[in-house]
Design a protein around this motif. Sequence first.
Motif, PDB file in Angstrom:
ATOM      1  N   TYR A 118     -14.206  32.860  29.154  1.00  0.00           N
ATOM      2  CA  TYR A 118     -14.422  31.298  29.484  1.00  0.00           C
ATOM      3  C   TYR A 118     -12.968  30.604  29.849  1.00  0.00           C
ATOM      4  N   HIS A 119     -12.033  31.074  29.398  1.00  0.00           N
ATOM      5  CA  HIS A 119     -10.900  30.244  29.714  1.00  0.00           C
ATOM      6  C   HIS A 119     -10.220  30.709  31.029  1.00  0.00           C
ATOM      7  N   LEU A 120     -10.677  31.607  31.746  1.00  0.00           N
ATOM      8  CA  LEU A 120     -10.076  31.880  33.117  1.00  0.00           C
ATOM      9  C   LEU A 120     -10.572  30.486  33.923  1.00  0.00           C
ATOM     10  N   PRO A 121      -9.481  30.039  34.515  1.00  0.00           N
ATOM     11  CA  PRO A 121      -9.744  28.636  35.111  1.00  0.00           C
ATOM     12  C   PRO A 121     -10.589  28.391  36.005  1.00  0.00           C
ATOM     13  N   VAL A 122     -11.015  29.456  36.745  1.00  0.00           N
ATOM     14  CA  VAL A 122     -12.212  29.015  37.694  1.00  0.00           C
ATOM     15  C   VAL A 122     -13.635  28.893  36.931  1.00  0.00           C
ATOM     16  N   VAL A 123     -13.636  29.796  35.656  1.00  0.00           N
ATOM     17  CA  VAL A 123     -14.743  29.901  34.982  1.00  0.00           C
ATOM     18  C   VAL A 123     -14.951  28.506  33.944  1.00  0.00           C
ATOM     19  N   HIS A 124     -13.812  28.335  33.417  1.00  0.00           N
ATOM     20  CA  HIS A 124     -13.736  27.016  32.569  1.00  0.00           C
ATOM     21  C   HIS A 124     -14.257  25.768  33.390  1.00  0.00           C
ATOM     22  N   ASP A 125     -13.829  25.565  34.571  1.00  0.00           N
ATOM     23  CA  ASP A 125     -13.951  24.263  35.085  1.00  0.00           C
ATOM     24  C   ASP A 125     -15.478  24.354  35.631  1.00  0.00           C
ATOM     25  N   TYR A 126     -16.154  25.559  36.039  1.00  0.00           N
ATOM     26  CA  TYR A 126     -17.320  25.541  36.466  1.00  0.00           C
ATOM     27  C   TYR A 126     -18.271  25.206  35.345  1.00  0.00           C
ATOM     28  N   VAL A 127     -18.072  25.896  34.208  1.00  0.00           N
ATOM     29  CA  VAL A 127     -18.758  25.451  32.921  1.00  0.00           C
ATOM     30  C   VAL A 127     -18.858  24.099  32.295  1.00  0.00           C
ATOM     31  N   MET A 128     -17.616  23.646  32.704  1.00  0.00           N
ATOM     32  CA  MET A 128     -17.415  22.169  32.141  1.00  0.00           C
ATOM     33  C   MET A 128     -18.121  21.081  33.016  1.00  0.00           C
ATOM     34  N   LEU A 129     -18.492  21.709  34.453  1.00  0.00           N
ATOM     35  CA  LEU A 129     -19.129  20.646  35.407  1.00  0.00           C
ATOM     36  C   LEU A 129     -20.613  20.987  35.460  1.00  0.00           C
ATOM     37  N   HIS A 130     -21.080  21.851  34.482  1.00  0.00           N
ATOM     38  CA  HIS A 130     -22.704  22.245  34.812  1.00  0.00           C
ATOM     39  C   HIS A 130     -22.996  22.201  33.242  1.00  0.00           C
ATOM     40  N   PHE A 131     -23.785  21.138  32.902  1.00  0.00           N
ATOM     41  CA  PHE A 131     -24.110  20.764  31.369  1.00  0.00           C
ATOM     42  C   PHE A 131     -24.989  22.031  30.920  1.00  0.00           C
ATOM     43  N   GLY A 132     -26.029  22.215  31.330  1.00  0.00           N
ATOM     44  CA  GLY A 132     -26.909  23.352  30.925  1.00  0.00           C
ATOM     45  C   GLY A 132     -26.348  24.828  30.444  1.00  0.00           C
ATOM     46  N   ILE A 133     -25.373  25.102  31.609  1.00  0.00           N
ATOM     47  CA  ILE A 133     -24.569  26.454  31.509  1.00  0.00           C
ATOM     48  C   ILE A 133     -23.535  26.163  30.470  1.00  0.00           C
ATOM     49  N   HIS A 134     -22.897  25.057  30.203  1.00  0.00           N
ATOM     50  CA  HIS A 134     -21.946  24.495  29.158  1.00  0.00           C
ATOM     51  C   HIS A 134     -22.577  24.545  27.691  1.00  0.00           C
ATOM     52  N   ARG A 135     -23.592  24.349  27.424  1.00  0.00           N
ATOM     53  CA  ARG A 135     -24.504  24.384  26.261  1.00  0.00           C
ATOM     54  C   ARG A 135     -24.977  25.828  26.033  1.00  0.00           C
ATOM     55  N   LEU A 136     -25.377  26.483  26.869  1.00  0.00           N
ATOM     56  CA  LEU A 136     -25.783  27.952  26.794  1.00  0.00           C
ATOM     57  C   LEU A 136     -24.832  28.949  26.486  1.00  0.00           C
ATOM     58  N   TYR A 137     -23.553  28.443  27.035  1.00  0.00           N
ATOM     59  CA  TYR A 137     -22.555  29.349  26.983  1.00  0.00           C
ATOM     60  C   TYR A 137     -21.775  29.195  25.540  1.00  0.00           C
ATOM     61  N   TYR A 138     -21.754  27.915  25.199  1.00  0.00           N
ATOM     62  CA  TYR A 138     -21.434  27.697  23.733  1.00  0.00           C
ATOM     63  C   TYR A 138     -22.371  28.432  22.699  1.00  0.00           C
ATOM     64  N   ILE A 139     -23.639  28.293  23.029  1.00  0.00           N
ATOM     65  CA  ILE A 139     -24.480  28.842  21.782  1.00  0.00           C
ATOM     66  C   ILE A 139     -24.309  30.438  21.972  1.00  0.00           C
ATOM     67  N   VAL A 140     -24.245  31.048  22.951  1.00  0.00           N
ATOM     68  CA  VAL A 140     -24.168  32.401  23.057  1.00  0.00           C
ATOM     69  C   VAL A 140     -22.838  32.730  22.403  1.00  0.00           C
ATOM     70  N   LEU A 141     -21.557  32.053  22.586  1.00  0.00           N
ATOM     71  CA  LEU A 141     -20.339  32.255  22.218  1.00  0.00           C
ATOM     72  C   LEU A 141     -20.456  32.142  20.539  1.00  0.00           C
ATOM     73  N   PHE A 142     -21.165  31.120  20.120  1.00  0.00           N
ATOM     74  CA  PHE A 142     -21.127  30.763  18.617  1.00  0.00           C
ATOM     75  C   PHE A 142     -21.989  32.048  17.866  1.00  0.00           C
ATOM     76  N   VAL A 143     -23.257  32.478  18.487  1.00  0.00           N
ATOM     77  CA  VAL A 143     -23.710  33.937  18.012  1.00  0.00           C
ATOM     78  C   VAL A 143     -22.899  35.161  18.105  1.00  0.00           C
ATOM     79  N   ALA A 144     -22.145  34.984  18.871  1.00  0.00           N
ATOM     80  CA  ALA A 144     -20.972  36.254  19.063  1.00  0.00           C
ATOM     81  C   ALA A 144     -19.958  36.126  17.909  1.00  0.00           C
ATOM     82  N   ALA A 145     -19.604  34.823  17.673  1.00  0.00           N
ATOM     83  CA  ALA A 145     -18.796  34.520  16.517  1.00  0.00           C
ATOM     84  C   ALA A 145     -19.423  34.923  15.097  1.00  0.00           C
ATOM     85  N   VAL A 146     -20.537  34.700  14.867  1.00  0.00           N
ATOM     86  CA  VAL A 146     -21.259  35.089  13.861  1.00  0.00           C
ATOM     87  C   VAL A 146     -21.602  36.512  13.570  1.00  0.00           C
TER      88      VAL A 146
END
Length: 317
Positions: A139-167
Motif C-alpha cells: 500500500y505504501h508504494l508511491p504509485v499504489v498509495h496515490d491510486y488508492v487515495m484517489l479511488h474511494f471504493g478501492i480505498h475503503r475495500l483495501y482498508y477493510i482487507v487490511l483490518f481483517v489481515a491485522a486481526v
Amino acid sequence: MLGLEYFTFTAVWSPVFLALMLMVTGGYFVLIGPGSDRWAKGDSHVSVGRKLLFVTGIVLLYLAQGGPVELLGHMMFSFHMLSMALSYLLAPPLLMLGLPPWVWRRVTTYLAGSPLSKLKVFARPVVAAVVFNGLFSFYHLPVVHDYVMLHFGIHRLYYIVLFVAAVLMWWTLVNPLPERAGVQGLKKMGFIFLNMVLLTPACGLIIFADEPLYATYSDPAVWARAMGYCVAGDPAMLLRQFGGPESFGYLQPDIDQQVGGILMKFIQEFIFASMLAYVFFQWYKQENRENDEEEERLGMARPNDPLNPPLPPQAGP
C-alpha cells in the motif's frame, strides 16, 4: 488547530461514522448484557477491564478512520501514519481482547461451517504475518498509495482487507480462546520478531527517501482530489482557498514524510518489543516452574528408588 478550524463539524468528526461506532458499541453491551443469557454457555460475566479494552479500541478506530486524525491524515503524511498505527497496531488487539471468549467460540464455530473455512490458511502464524505486512508495505508504494487515495471504493475495500489481515496477525499474539493451544515460548518470540523485521523495508524506504514520494502530499491538484472524499464541496475550491497541503503542514513535505516513517516504526517497535519482553518473561517463568517441579518430583521419588537408596548417616568422630 493544525487547520481543522477551517473545516466543518461534519468534515472533522464524520457524524455518520461516529453513529456507526456508537451502534457497534451499543450492540456490544447488549450482546454481553441481556444477550449473554442466550449466547453464552457457562460463565457469561465480562469484567470491567475487558469492557474498557473494547471501548478504547472503538475510540481509537473512530479517531483514526472518521475523526480528526483521519482528516489530518489527508493533509500530512505523519498523521496518515499515525492513523495507520492506531487502526492496525492498536485497535485490533484491544477489540479482540474486549470480546469475551464465548463470543469468539461462536464466531469460530460459525466460520468452521461456512465456505470461509477454506481461507483458514491465512490464519496460520507465518502466513498471517507475511500477508499483513505485505499488504501494508504494498500500500505504501508511491504509485499504489496515490491510486488508492484517489479511488474511494478501492480505498475503503483495501482498508477493510487490511483490518481483517491485522486481526489474523494479532490472533497468534493475543489468542482470544484460552482453551486452544496457541504459539508459545520461543515460537511466539520468533513470530513477534518476524513482524518487526517484515515492516522494516517499507519504513526504511519512507524514512531514507531523498524527496517526497507521494503526490497526495506534494502535488496540490492530487491532494485536492483526495480531499474531495472527506470534505464536501468542489476540490477546486480547496485549491483556491488553501493552495495545497503545505498550507496545513508544520513541516516540509520531505521532513513530514520522514517523521511519518519514523513514527510508524517507533510505534511498531514499542508495541512488539513490549510484547517480546512480556512473552520472554512468561516463558522464563514457565521454564523455571517446570524445572522446580521436576526437581521436586525426583526428590520425592528418590527415597523409594531401589536403584538409588538414600545414603546412610555418617558416624561422628
